[in-house]
Scaffold this motif. Structure first.
Motif, PDB file in Angstrom:
ATOM      1  N   VAL A   1      31.315  42.843 -13.692  1.00  0.00           N
ATOM      2  CA  VAL A   1      32.621  42.694 -13.013  1.00  0.00           C
ATOM      3  C   VAL A   1      33.263  41.357 -13.359  1.00  0.00           C
ATOM      4  O   VAL A   1      32.568  40.371 -13.610  1.00  0.00           O
ATOM      5  N   SER A   2      34.583  41.356 -13.330  1.00  0.00           N
ATOM      6  CA  SER A   2      35.293  40.078 -13.370  1.00  0.00           C
ATOM      7  C   SER A   2      35.293  39.516 -11.958  1.00  0.00           C
ATOM      8  O   SER A   2      35.475  40.260 -10.992  1.00  0.00           O
ATOM      9  N   VAL A   3      35.075  38.215 -11.870  1.00  0.00           N
ATOM     10  CA  VAL A   3      35.033  37.575 -10.552  1.00  0.00           C
ATOM     11  C   VAL A   3      36.238  36.655 -10.393  1.00  0.00           C
ATOM     12  O   VAL A   3      36.461  35.761 -11.206  1.00  0.00           O
ATOM     13  N   THR A   4      36.999  36.936  -9.351  1.00  0.00           N
ATOM     14  CA  THR A   4      38.124  36.081  -8.980  1.00  0.00           C
ATOM     15  C   THR A   4      37.728  35.315  -7.728  1.00  0.00           C
ATOM     16  O   THR A   4      37.246  35.931  -6.769  1.00  0.00           O
ATOM     17  N   LEU A   5      37.946  34.021  -7.735  1.00  0.00           N
ATOM     18  CA  LEU A   5      37.660  33.230  -6.529  1.00  0.00           C
ATOM     19  C   LEU A   5      38.972  32.845  -5.852  1.00  0.00           C
ATOM     20  O   LEU A   5      40.000  32.660  -6.527  1.00  0.00           O
ATOM     21  N   SER A   6      38.930  32.718  -4.534  1.00  0.00           N
ATOM     22  CA  SER A   6      40.108  32.296  -3.775  1.00  0.00           C
ATOM     23  C   SER A   6      39.613  31.588  -2.523  1.00  0.00           C
ATOM     24  O   SER A   6      39.507  32.184  -1.453  1.00  0.00           O
ATOM     25  N   VAL A   7      39.237  30.322  -2.700  1.00  0.00           N
ATOM     26  CA  VAL A   7      38.647  29.569  -1.592  1.00  0.00           C
ATOM     27  C   VAL A   7      39.374  28.244  -1.353  1.00  0.00           C
ATOM     28  O   VAL A   7      38.850  27.345  -0.720  1.00  0.00           O
ATOM     29  N   GLY A   8      40.592  28.146  -1.907  1.00  0.00           N
ATOM     30  CA  GLY A   8      41.449  27.015  -1.580  1.00  0.00           C
ATOM     31  C   GLY A   8      41.343  25.829  -2.517  1.00  0.00           C
ATOM     32  O   GLY A   8      40.884  25.942  -3.656  1.00  0.00           O
ATOM     33  N   GLU A   9      41.821  24.682  -1.997  1.00  0.00           N
ATOM     34  CA  GLU A   9      41.860  23.449  -2.799  1.00  0.00           C
ATOM     35  C   GLU A   9      40.473  22.809  -2.814  1.00  0.00           C
ATOM     36  O   GLU A   9      39.910  22.515  -1.761  1.00  0.00           O
ATOM     37  N   LYS A  10      39.954  22.602  -4.009  1.00  0.00           N
ATOM     38  CA  LYS A  10      38.622  21.999  -4.159  1.00  0.00           C
ATOM     39  C   LYS A  10      38.687  20.961  -5.271  1.00  0.00           C
ATOM     40  O   LYS A  10      39.684  20.848  -5.984  1.00  0.00           O
ATOM     41  N   SER A  11      37.592  20.237  -5.463  1.00  0.00           N
ATOM     42  CA  SER A  11      37.562  19.213  -6.521  1.00  0.00           C
ATOM     43  C   SER A  11      37.473  19.889  -7.887  1.00  0.00           C
ATOM     44  O   SER A  11      37.020  21.036  -8.013  1.00  0.00           O
ATOM     45  N   ARG A  12      37.872  19.153  -8.904  1.00  0.00           N
ATOM     46  CA  ARG A  12      37.757  19.674 -10.259  1.00  0.00           C
ATOM     47  C   ARG A  12      36.286  19.998 -10.583  1.00  0.00           C
ATOM     48  O   ARG A  12      35.980  20.986 -11.248  1.00  0.00           O
ATOM     49  N   ASP A  13      35.385  19.150 -10.077  1.00  0.00           N
ATOM     50  CA  ASP A  13      33.959  19.381 -10.345  1.00  0.00           C
ATOM     51  C   ASP A  13      33.494  20.719  -9.782  1.00  0.00           C
ATOM     52  O   ASP A  13      32.731  21.439 -10.426  1.00  0.00           O
ATOM     53  N   ALA A  14      33.949  21.034  -8.568  1.00  0.00           N
ATOM     54  CA  ALA A  14      33.549  22.321  -7.970  1.00  0.00           C
ATOM     55  C   ALA A  14      34.107  23.471  -8.806  1.00  0.00           C
ATOM     56  O   ALA A  14      33.391  24.435  -9.125  1.00  0.00           O
ATOM     57  N   TYR A  15      35.391  23.373  -9.177  1.00  0.00           N
ATOM     58  CA  TYR A  15      35.983  24.443 -10.002  1.00  0.00           C
ATOM     59  C   TYR A  15      35.203  24.589 -11.315  1.00  0.00           C
ATOM     60  O   TYR A  15      34.957  25.700 -11.786  1.00  0.00           O
ATOM     61  N   ALA A  16      34.790  23.442 -11.887  1.00  0.00           N
ATOM     62  CA  ALA A  16      34.078  23.477 -13.172  1.00  0.00           C
ATOM     63  C   ALA A  16      32.708  24.156 -13.001  1.00  0.00           C
ATOM     64  O   ALA A  16      32.289  24.970 -13.838  1.00  0.00           O
ATOM     65  N   LEU A  17      32.057  23.835 -11.903  1.00  0.00           N
ATOM     66  CA  LEU A  17      30.724  24.412 -11.615  1.00  0.00           C
ATOM     67  C   LEU A  17      30.819  25.941 -11.517  1.00  0.00           C
ATOM     68  O   LEU A  17      29.997  26.674 -12.076  1.00  0.00           O
ATOM     69  N   TRP A  18      31.834  26.416 -10.806  1.00  0.00           N
ATOM     70  CA  TRP A  18      31.971  27.863 -10.596  1.00  0.00           C
ATOM     71  C   TRP A  18      32.394  28.559 -11.882  1.00  0.00           C
ATOM     72  O   TRP A  18      31.986  29.683 -12.146  1.00  0.00           O
ATOM     73  N   ARG A  19      33.192  27.886 -12.655  1.00  0.00           N
ATOM     74  CA  ARG A  19      33.620  28.465 -13.939  1.00  0.00           C
ATOM     75  C   ARG A  19      32.402  28.615 -14.853  1.00  0.00           C
ATOM     76  O   ARG A  19      32.193  29.635 -15.482  1.00  0.00           O
ATOM     77  N   GLU A  20      31.598  27.565 -14.826  1.00  0.00           N
ATOM     78  CA  GLU A  20      30.398  27.552 -15.670  1.00  0.00           C
ATOM     79  C   GLU A  20      29.410  28.638 -15.193  1.00  0.00           C
ATOM     80  O   GLU A  20      28.691  29.237 -15.991  1.00  0.00           O
ATOM     81  N   ALA A  21      29.437  28.927 -13.868  1.00  0.00           N
ATOM     82  CA  ALA A  21      28.568  29.977 -13.322  1.00  0.00           C
ATOM     83  C   ALA A  21      29.093  31.374 -13.658  1.00  0.00           C
ATOM     84  O   ALA A  21      28.432  32.373 -13.384  1.00  0.00           O
ATOM     85  N   GLY A  22      30.299  31.449 -14.230  1.00  0.00           N
ATOM     86  CA  GLY A  22      30.790  32.758 -14.686  1.00  0.00           C
ATOM     87  C   GLY A  22      32.067  33.248 -14.035  1.00  0.00           C
ATOM     88  O   GLY A  22      32.549  34.334 -14.370  1.00  0.00           O
TER      89      GLY A  22
END
Ligand code: SAM
Ligand code: FES
Length: 360
Positions: free
Chosen positions: A140-161
């Motif tokens: 599946v494609s995963v879309t996240l929608s959990v609001g404003e977060k740090s760039r590091d958090a976004y990078a971590l989740w992107r790296e997780a797929g």
């Protein structure tokens, strides 16, 4: 701002907005100010033709799992805001999230949206593990929608797929934004959207229509903002007042204004994915069908399990809170057929992304 005074001018304005690289605010405001029923139908029909040419007949489905209503935010319009003490709070366990995604997949959907309030209780590393788990178990494609977060958090989740991210701008009127979002900053919202794009997320934004104090000019600016940022997805829905918020008792957004905004966004952005939002379906009659006929090509069936679904009360009378999980997917099949369209069970990646990679 000028008013459209005759048919020829109306049609010329529509044609200019469609063909311009950067439509003028004046033209957009003039079209957003149209109230004549037959002219409205012409705007929607024009957008429907653009949708047909650019996106085809398929309605893409994104299964949404609202996994937590915890929120630190104080957005004046939102029922999840932390000052709503009457709302019982919940967070699904990792197993419950995986189970819910499993239900999305068993209904043949290939995109799941994991959405929650904006909470500091969400541990970026643990959430990355959830994303990794989902991506390793399901295609599946995963879309996240959990609001404003740090760039590091976004990078971590992107790296997780994680593939995509939704963060609406809500309004580009900075004064209105500040009034509705105490303690938040418009600049940080823009920073988040920039980070998401740079990290390679297919990035979605959008706005709320009918916020108290919002003008047609502000909505026209939102549409130009969507165009300039070349967003992959754009969610446009009515503001619906919630009794436990600072905006309790205010008027809700008008269906026609939402449909005009959807239609003009389709005409201006051409191939962005535009949902017929659940909020548009929660205004008495199910106006999502009107959204689909005015340029929208996406729907977001709800896969949040009971009893939590009812507790994700962003606004009152949200549709489909009592239906069994998965019912929405069947219902949407019927809706698609009724207007001569079909459900597209593909992943529905951004056409903008594909274009950037050299093809559809
Ligand atoms: N926390 C994430 C965020 O802020 O992006 C996702 C959850 S938030 C509840 C999802 C969306 O709900 C917001 O982008 C907002 O547009 C919409 N929303 C909130 N309150 C609303 C209301 N009263 N009427 C209509 N839509 C609303
Ligand atoms: Fe949910 Fe129809 S879309 S039951």
């Amino acid at each position: 701002m000028k008013e459209i005074s005759n048919q020829m001018e109306f049609e010329q304005t529509l044609a200019r907005v469609s063909s311009a690289d950067r439509p003028s605010l004046e033209d957009l405001v003039a079209l957003l100010s149209v109230t004549d029923k037959s002219d409205l139908e012409k705007i929607y029909a024009f957008a429907d033709r653009v949708r047909q040419e650019q996106m085809g007949e398929g309605i893409l489905l994104r299964g949404i799992v609202e996994f937590s209503n915890e929120c630190d935010g104080t957005c004046h319009y939102c029922g999840l805001n932390r000052n709503n003490a009457r709302l019982p709070r919940f967070t699904l366990s990792r197993e419950e999230i995986i189970e819910s995604v499993g239900r999305v997949v068993s209904h043949n959907l290939k995109t799941v949206v994991l959405q929650s309030g904006e909470s500091s209780k969400l541990d970026p590393a643990l959430f990355a593990e959830v994303v990794r788990d989902v991506k390793s178990r399901f295609d599946v494609s995963v879309t996240l929608s959990v609001g404003e977060k740090s760039r590091d958090a976004y990078a971590l989740w992107r790296e997780a797929g994680a593939d995509r991210y939704l963060l609406k701008i809500e309004t580009t009127d900075e004064k209105l934004y500040a009034a509705l979002h105490p303690g938040m900053s418009f600049g940080n919202r823009l920073r988040c959207l920039r980070d998401l794009k740079e990290l390679g997320y297919q990035t979605g934004s959008g706005d709320l229509i009918g916020l108290p104090g919002q003008t047609p000019l502000a909505i026209a600016r939102d549409i130009l903002f969507f165009k300039e940022n070349d967003f992959d997805m754009i969610g446009i829905g009515p503001f619906i007042p919630h009794g436990q918020t600072a905006l309790a008792g205010q008027a809700r957004g008008s269906v026609d204004m939402v449909l005009k905004a959807v239609a003009l966004t389709r005409i201006v952005t051409k191939n962005a994915h535009l949902p017929a939002t659940t909020a548009l379906g929660s205004m008495g009659k199910d106006h999502r069908i009107d959204g689909l006929k005015a340029g929208a090509n996406v729907m977001m069936p709800n896969f949040t399990p009971s009893p939590y679904r009812k507790m994700y009360e962003i606004y009152p009378d949200k549709r489909c809170v009592e239906e069994p999980v998965g019912q929405c997917a069947f219902c949407i099949e019927g809706m698609a057929k009724s207007i001569g369209r079909c459900v597209d069970y593909g992943k529905g990646d951004s056409l903008k992304k594909n274009q950037k990679e050299g093809g559809r």
